[in-house]
Design an enzyme around this catalytic site. Structure first.
Site, short mmCIF file in Angstrom:
data_model
loop_
_atom_site.label_atom_id
_atom_site.label_comp_id
_atom_site.label_asym_id
_atom_site.label_seq_id
_atom_site.Cartn_x
_atom_site.Cartn_y
_atom_site.Cartn_z
N LEU A 1 7.19 -7.87 13.31
CA LEU A 1 7.76 -6.77 14.09
C LEU A 1 8.33 -5.69 13.18
O LEU A 1 9.28 -4.99 13.54
CB LEU A 1 8.86 -7.31 15.02
CG LEU A 1 8.49 -8.50 15.91
CD1 LEU A 1 9.72 -9.10 16.57
CD2 LEU A 1 7.48 -8.07 16.98
N GLY A 2 7.77 -5.55 11.99
CA GLY A 2 8.26 -4.56 11.03
C GLY A 2 9.71 -4.83 10.68
O GLY A 2 10.09 -5.97 10.39
N ALA B 1 -5.91 -10.35 -1.65
CA ALA B 1 -5.25 -10.54 -2.95
C ALA B 1 -3.74 -10.62 -2.76
O ALA B 1 -3.07 -11.47 -3.35
CB ALA B 1 -5.63 -9.39 -3.89
N THR C 1 4.03 -0.99 2.01
CA THR C 1 2.66 -1.50 1.80
C THR C 1 2.70 -2.98 1.40
O THR C 1 3.42 -3.35 0.48
CB THR C 1 1.95 -0.72 0.65
OG1 THR C 1 2.28 0.64 0.75
CG2 THR C 1 0.46 -0.92 0.70
N GLY D 1 -5.29 -5.09 -1.66
CA GLY D 1 -6.22 -5.78 -0.76
C GLY D 1 -5.40 -6.83 -0.03
O GLY D 1 -4.60 -7.54 -0.67
N ASP E 1 1.46 -8.68 4.51
CA ASP E 1 0.74 -9.69 3.72
C ASP E 1 1.73 -10.66 3.07
O ASP E 1 1.48 -11.86 2.99
CB ASP E 1 -0.08 -9.01 2.60
CG ASP E 1 -1.07 -7.99 3.16
OD1 ASP E 1 -1.54 -8.18 4.28
OD2 ASP E 1 -1.35 -7.01 2.45
N ALA F 1 -8.68 -1.99 -5.26
CA ALA F 1 -7.90 -1.12 -6.15
C ALA F 1 -7.08 -0.24 -5.22
O ALA F 1 -7.65 0.46 -4.37
CB ALA F 1 -8.85 -0.26 -6.98
N ASP F 2 -5.77 -0.31 -5.32
CA ASP F 2 -4.90 0.52 -4.47
C ASP F 2 -4.52 1.79 -5.22
O ASP F 2 -3.94 1.72 -6.32
CB ASP F 2 -3.63 -0.24 -4.09
CG ASP F 2 -3.86 -1.23 -2.97
OD1 ASP F 2 -4.98 -1.28 -2.42
OD2 ASP F 2 -2.90 -1.95 -2.62
N GLY G 1 4.61 -0.63 -4.84
CA GLY G 1 3.39 -1.33 -5.24
C GLY G 1 3.01 -2.39 -4.23
O GLY G 1 3.70 -2.60 -3.22
O1 RIB Z 1 -1.79 -4.56 3.53
C1 RIB Z 1 -1.80 -3.72 2.43
C2 RIB Z 1 -3.17 -3.62 1.85
O2 RIB Z 1 -4.03 -3.01 2.79
C3 RIB Z 1 -3.27 -2.76 0.62
O3 RIB Z 1 -3.08 -3.49 -0.56
C4 RIB Z 1 -4.65 -2.13 0.74
O4 RIB Z 1 -5.55 -2.51 -0.25
C5 RIB Z 1 -5.15 -2.49 2.13
O5 RIB Z 1 -6.10 -3.48 2.11
#
Ligand code: RIB
Length: 291
Positions: free
Chosen positions: A206-207, A40, A235, A37, A239, A10-11, A274
């Site tokens: 590298l961002g 996810a 954020t 996460g 991922d 849960a963010d 988000g």
């Molecule tokens: O990489 C971003 C994630 O890192 C976020 O969603 C947070 O939950 C952390 O795990």
């Protein structure tokens, strides 16, 4: 098939003027909650990139809404389990310009057992991929099992822990790091070049400056430059990058094409607030590509 033993959090986003200094108390102007996460997020990115993904993970007794959101985003949650105790969560302190600081609590992500991993990965074979991040228990066991079956193993070394990387590395085919993690690895292994740590391939994000991919087996070294966008929330950008890249590679795409698309997907992600819900789908990336 891509199996992802991935964290589900849960963010909680706290919007603040700046990331607080030690000892400082700040008032947030807004608080929001959403699915996140690293696991996810990567599953959603891989689904959005057009892959078939089986998410393997755990939430706590409070986690029904997390499973519902993951499913609503198109991820197969049949094998997500509910355990006693709390779900994992992340406190994301967010500055106006999109910069953030994240504190996570593992919760159910850290309670995944060896038996559970053995049962989840019973069908894995050499045509499959296993994706892992450093936010769940049983990473090395899972990587070892998948590697023995000949599956492709991808590991995101985040949140970074050099000892954990050292343990899992013998079973990993593609290591995903950012440039800070890459530097920490070089220092931990006391090497000049990451090629010397013995992994087959490394994706280094590298961002805002793009990313590199090195395949030490073939000698391929490629780079994409960052794309200038108006960033509101970084954020989950890493991922998104990793998920898109792995999904496209697993679909047989050329590494440069996969890297180029992943770069665009990550650039699009930072323009939205988000995490899992802000990861662009393939149509959005294709439209961005056509601009
Ligand atoms: O990489 C971003 C994630 O890192 C976020 O969603 C947070 O939950 C952390 O795990």
């Amino acid at each position: 098939m891509i199996y992802n033993i991935g964290s589900i959090n849960a963010d909680f986003f706290y919007h603040v003027s700046h990331i607080p200094m030690p000892g400082e108390t700040l008032v947030a102007s807004k608080v929001e909650r959403g699915l996140g996460g690293k696991g996810a997020n990567q599953s959603v990115a891989m689904i959005n990139a057009g892959s078939e993904v089986c998410h393997l993970g755990a939430v706590g007794e409070d986690g029904s809404w997390l499973i519902d959101q993951l499913r609503a985003l198109g991820v197969d949650t049949t094998n997500v389990i509910k355990l006693l105790g709390a779900s994992g969560h992340a406190i994301i302190t967010m500055e106006k310009d999109g910069e953030n600081a994240i504190t996570t609590f593992g919760g159910a992500n850290h309670l995944i057992s060896t038996d559970q991993v053995n049962s989840w990965l019973a069908p894995i074979s050499s045509s499959d991929w296993l994706v892992l991040q450093n936010e769940t228990s049983q990473q090395s066991n899972a990587a070892n099992l998948a590697s023995l079956r000949g599956a492709h193993v991808v590991y995101s070394a985040a949140p970074f822990d050099a000892e954990v990387v050292a343990e899992i590395l013998p079973f990993v085919d593609i290591l995903c790091v950012n440039e800070i993690e890459a530097a920490e690895l070089t220092s931990h292994f006391k090497v000049k070049n990451l090629k010397e740590i013995g992994v087959s391939a490394i994706l280094t994000t590298l961002g805002s400056r793009g990313a590199t991919y090195q395949d030490f087996k073939t000698g391929l070294e490629i780079r994409v430059e960052g794309i200038t966008v108006s960033s509101v929330d970084t954020t989950g950008a890493g991922d998104t990058f990793c998920g898109y890249f792995v999904a496209l590679l697993s679909q047989g795409k050329d590494p440069l094409e996969a890297l180029t698309f992943a770069n665009k997907a990550a650039a699009l992600k930072v323009t939205k607030l988000g995490t899992a819900n802000a990861i662009p789908n393939l149509a959005e990336v294709l439209e961005f590509n056509a601009r």
